[in-house]
Design an enzyme around this catalytic site. Structure first.
Site, PDB file in Angstrom:
ATOM      1  N   SER A 127     -40.599   8.820  -0.105  1.00  0.00           N
ATOM      2  CA  SER A 127     -41.586   9.730  -0.692  1.00  0.00           C
ATOM      3  C   SER A 127     -42.974   9.332  -0.213  1.00  0.00           C
ATOM      4  O   SER A 127     -43.221   8.145   0.070  1.00  0.00           O
ATOM      5  CB  SER A 127     -41.536   9.607  -2.222  1.00  0.00           C
ATOM      6  OG  SER A 127     -42.608  10.328  -2.799  1.00  0.00           O
ATOM      7  N   TYR A 170     -40.373   5.196 -10.605  1.00  0.00           N
ATOM      8  CA  TYR A 170     -40.007   6.070  -9.484  1.00  0.00           C
ATOM      9  C   TYR A 170     -40.762   5.645  -8.221  1.00  0.00           C
ATOM     10  O   TYR A 170     -40.161   5.425  -7.160  1.00  0.00           O
ATOM     11  CB  TYR A 170     -40.337   7.533  -9.820  1.00  0.00           C
ATOM     12  CG  TYR A 170     -40.110   8.482  -8.657  1.00  0.00           C
ATOM     13  CD1 TYR A 170     -38.834   8.948  -8.358  1.00  0.00           C
ATOM     14  CD2 TYR A 170     -41.183   8.900  -7.852  1.00  0.00           C
ATOM     15  CE1 TYR A 170     -38.622   9.799  -7.282  1.00  0.00           C
ATOM     16  CE2 TYR A 170     -40.972   9.753  -6.786  1.00  0.00           C
ATOM     17  CZ  TYR A 170     -39.688  10.203  -6.499  1.00  0.00           C
ATOM     18  OH  TYR A 170     -39.485  11.036  -5.431  1.00  0.00           O
TER      19      TYR A 170
HETATM   20  N1  LIG Z   1     -39.245  17.253  -4.435  1.00  0.00           N
HETATM   21  C1  LIG Z   1     -40.190  16.411  -4.172  1.00  0.00           C
HETATM   22  O1  LIG Z   1     -41.396  16.702  -4.418  1.00  0.00           O
HETATM   23  C2  LIG Z   1     -39.880  15.085  -3.528  1.00  0.00           C
HETATM   24  C3  LIG Z   1     -40.924  14.344  -2.989  1.00  0.00           C
HETATM   25  C4  LIG Z   1     -40.653  13.109  -2.426  1.00  0.00           C
HETATM   26  C5  LIG Z   1     -39.355  12.634  -2.386  1.00  0.00           C
HETATM   27  N2  LIG Z   1     -38.342  13.363  -2.911  1.00  0.00           N
HETATM   28  C6  LIG Z   1     -36.986  12.791  -2.872  1.00  0.00           C
HETATM   29  O2  LIG Z   1     -36.084  13.715  -2.331  1.00  0.00           O
HETATM   30  C7  LIG Z   1     -34.773  13.426  -2.823  1.00  0.00           C
HETATM   31  C8  LIG Z   1     -34.130  14.716  -3.304  1.00  0.00           C
HETATM   32  O3  LIG Z   1     -34.849  15.207  -4.430  1.00  0.00           O
HETATM   33  P1  LIG Z   1     -35.125  16.758  -4.682  1.00  0.00           P
HETATM   34  O4  LIG Z   1     -36.568  16.949  -4.670  1.00  0.00           O
HETATM   35  O5  LIG Z   1     -34.263  17.563  -3.807  1.00  0.00           O
HETATM   36  O6  LIG Z   1     -34.693  16.858  -6.233  1.00  0.00           O
HETATM   37  P2  LIG Z   1     -33.530  17.658  -6.949  1.00  0.00           P
HETATM   38  O7  LIG Z   1     -33.572  19.096  -6.628  1.00  0.00           O
HETATM   39  O8  LIG Z   1     -33.614  17.245  -8.384  1.00  0.00           O
HETATM   40  O9  LIG Z   1     -32.206  17.030  -6.296  1.00  0.00           O
HETATM   41  C9  LIG Z   1     -31.772  15.736  -6.610  1.00  0.00           C
HETATM   42  C10 LIG Z   1     -30.337  15.596  -6.156  1.00  0.00           C
HETATM   43  O10 LIG Z   1     -29.914  14.249  -6.432  1.00  0.00           O
HETATM   44  C11 LIG Z   1     -28.674  14.302  -7.098  1.00  0.00           C
HETATM   45  N3  LIG Z   1     -28.486  13.146  -7.962  1.00  0.00           N
HETATM   46  C12 LIG Z   1     -29.322  12.665  -8.911  1.00  0.00           C
HETATM   47  N4  LIG Z   1     -28.768  11.600  -9.511  1.00  0.00           N
HETATM   48  C13 LIG Z   1     -27.560  11.416  -8.919  1.00  0.00           C
HETATM   49  C14 LIG Z   1     -26.516  10.498  -9.099  1.00  0.00           C
HETATM   50  N5  LIG Z   1     -26.562   9.524 -10.015  1.00  0.00           N
HETATM   51  N6  LIG Z   1     -25.420  10.600  -8.301  1.00  0.00           N
HETATM   52  C15 LIG Z   1     -25.346  11.574  -7.372  1.00  0.00           C
HETATM   53  N7  LIG Z   1     -26.292  12.472  -7.149  1.00  0.00           N
HETATM   54  C16 LIG Z   1     -27.386  12.400  -7.929  1.00  0.00           C
HETATM   55  C17 LIG Z   1     -28.691  15.618  -7.883  1.00  0.00           C
HETATM   56  O11 LIG Z   1     -27.361  16.056  -8.110  1.00  0.00           O
HETATM   57  P3  LIG Z   1     -26.624  16.042  -9.536  1.00  0.00           P
HETATM   58  O12 LIG Z   1     -27.657  16.311 -10.590  1.00  0.00           O
HETATM   59  O13 LIG Z   1     -25.595  17.123  -9.417  1.00  0.00           O
HETATM   60  O14 LIG Z   1     -26.019  14.691  -9.642  1.00  0.00           O
HETATM   61  C18 LIG Z   1     -29.385  16.537  -6.892  1.00  0.00           C
HETATM   62  O15 LIG Z   1     -28.453  17.058  -5.979  1.00  0.00           O
HETATM   63  C19 LIG Z   1     -34.951  12.384  -3.925  1.00  0.00           C
HETATM   64  O16 LIG Z   1     -34.640  11.104  -3.424  1.00  0.00           O
HETATM   65  C20 LIG Z   1     -36.424  12.484  -4.256  1.00  0.00           C
HETATM   66  O17 LIG Z   1     -36.938  11.279  -4.773  1.00  0.00           O
HETATM   67  C21 LIG Z   1     -38.572  14.585  -3.475  1.00  0.00           C
END
Ligand SMILES: NC(=O)c1ccc[n+]([C@@H]2O[C@H](COP(=O)([O-])OP(=O)(O)OC[C@H]3O[C@@H](n4cnc5c(N)ncnc54)[C@H](OP(=O)(O)O)[C@@H]3O)[C@@H](O)[C@H]2O)c1
Length: 249
Positions: A138, A151
């Site tokens: 991130s 986080y």
């Molecule tokens: N969106 C942003 O602004 C942003 C910015 C920087 C970094 N990121 C990073 O990008 C990555 C993806 O996040 P996103 O933004 O796409 O959020 P998201 O839409 O909430 O997706 C998160 C994903 O992680 C899965 N997950 C969470 N806990 C889990 C577990 N214990 N086991 C297996 N799967 C799990 C969820 O699936 P289930 O709920 O079905 O388990 C979901 O598919 C993360 O690492 C996040 O920190 C996001």
């Protein structure tokens, strides 16, 4: 990196960045396996995306990480790319004793799971053509938002870990990438919003995916996308500015 003809495991593919990566990689002629905790979503995604394989697996559970690796070896032994994407984002008030279970869950999901999975996958990836591990960190790895302290710390730790992983694997042929997203409009942290459909802002996920795929194709091993590049460049300077905005929370 060649982004066609691979077999790719993406943790956390039921929404947001993981799902968008999966759909893009399928479109580009890869076989994609996604994981997540929500069985209903995985089944629906599998049904609407021919060529995609979905598996229920909770990355916060060490025994499920071992089971996932064994299942991949037995069912998709050609897997040559691991994307450590699954993550959660929780708030924490540091002025009161913390909820240790939440801290442990966030740390296990965002930090310990990618360490464990990466090391479980090295023997499987080694010797394969076009092998890589991609860690999704991130922009907040470089400058934290203080009301989500754990986080941000897990992402900073993942940045450090990725440097070490890349160094240790330099003679194995396994490329190691860090992709640091900016704020991207996904479901991340949506459980703390009263209206679940409300966006937390950020760029469209498709815009992020284009930048990330370009970085992977160009072997840009550390790629901060969009605003995240600025955070990386100006980390200390931005810390004060960013947190002044949230002083009233
Ligand atoms: N969106 C942003 O602004 C942003 C910015 C920087 C970094 N990121 C990073 O990008 C990555 C993806 O996040 P996103 O933004 O796409 O959020 P998201 O839409 O909430 O997706 C998160 C994903 O992680 C899965 N997950 C969470 N806990 C889990 C577990 N214990 N086991 C297996 N799967 C799990 C969820 O699936 P289930 O709920 O079905 O388990 C979901 O598919 C993360 O690492 C996040 O920190 C996001």
């Amino acid at each position: 990196m060649n982004t066609t003809g691979n077999t790719i495991l993406i943790t956390g593919g039921t929404s947001g960045i993981g799902l968008a990566f999966a759909e893009k990689f399928i479109e580009e002629g890869n076989k994609v396996i996604i994981t997540g905790r929500r069985a209903d979503r995985l089944a629906a995604i599998e049904e609407s995306n021919p060529g995609l394989v979905a598996k229920v697996s909770d990355v916060s559970d060490a025994s499920q990480r071992v089971e996932l690796t064994k299942w991949i070896k037995e069912n998709h032994p050609e897997t040559n790319m691991l994307i450590n994407n699954a993550g959660i984002q929780l708030l924490a008030n540091l002025k009161a004793p913390c909820d240790l279970e939440r801290v442990q869950l966030e740390t296990e999901t965002n930090f310990i799971a990618p360490i464990h999975l990466s090391t479980l996958f090295v023997p499987l990836l080694e010797g394969k053509e076009n092998a890589c591990i991609i860690n999704i960190t991130s922009g907040l790895a470089f400058a934290p938002i203080a009301f989500m302290p754990v986080y941000c710390a897990t992402k900073a730790a993942m940045h450090s870990f990725t440097l070490s992983l890349r160094y240790q694997l330099k003679d194995t042929g396994i490329k190691v990438f860090e992709i640091a997203p900016p704020a991207v409009d996904t479901e991340l942290g949506h459980d703390r919003r009263a209206d679940k459909t409300e966006s937390h802002g950020g760029i469209p996920v498709s815009e992020f995916i284009s930048g990330a795929i370009e970085a992977i194709q160009n072997d840009q091993y550390e790629a901060a996308i969009g605003m995240a590049a600025g955070l990386r460049a100006k980390r200390e300077e931005l810390f004060e500015q960013m947190n002044a905005r949230f002083d009233s929370i």
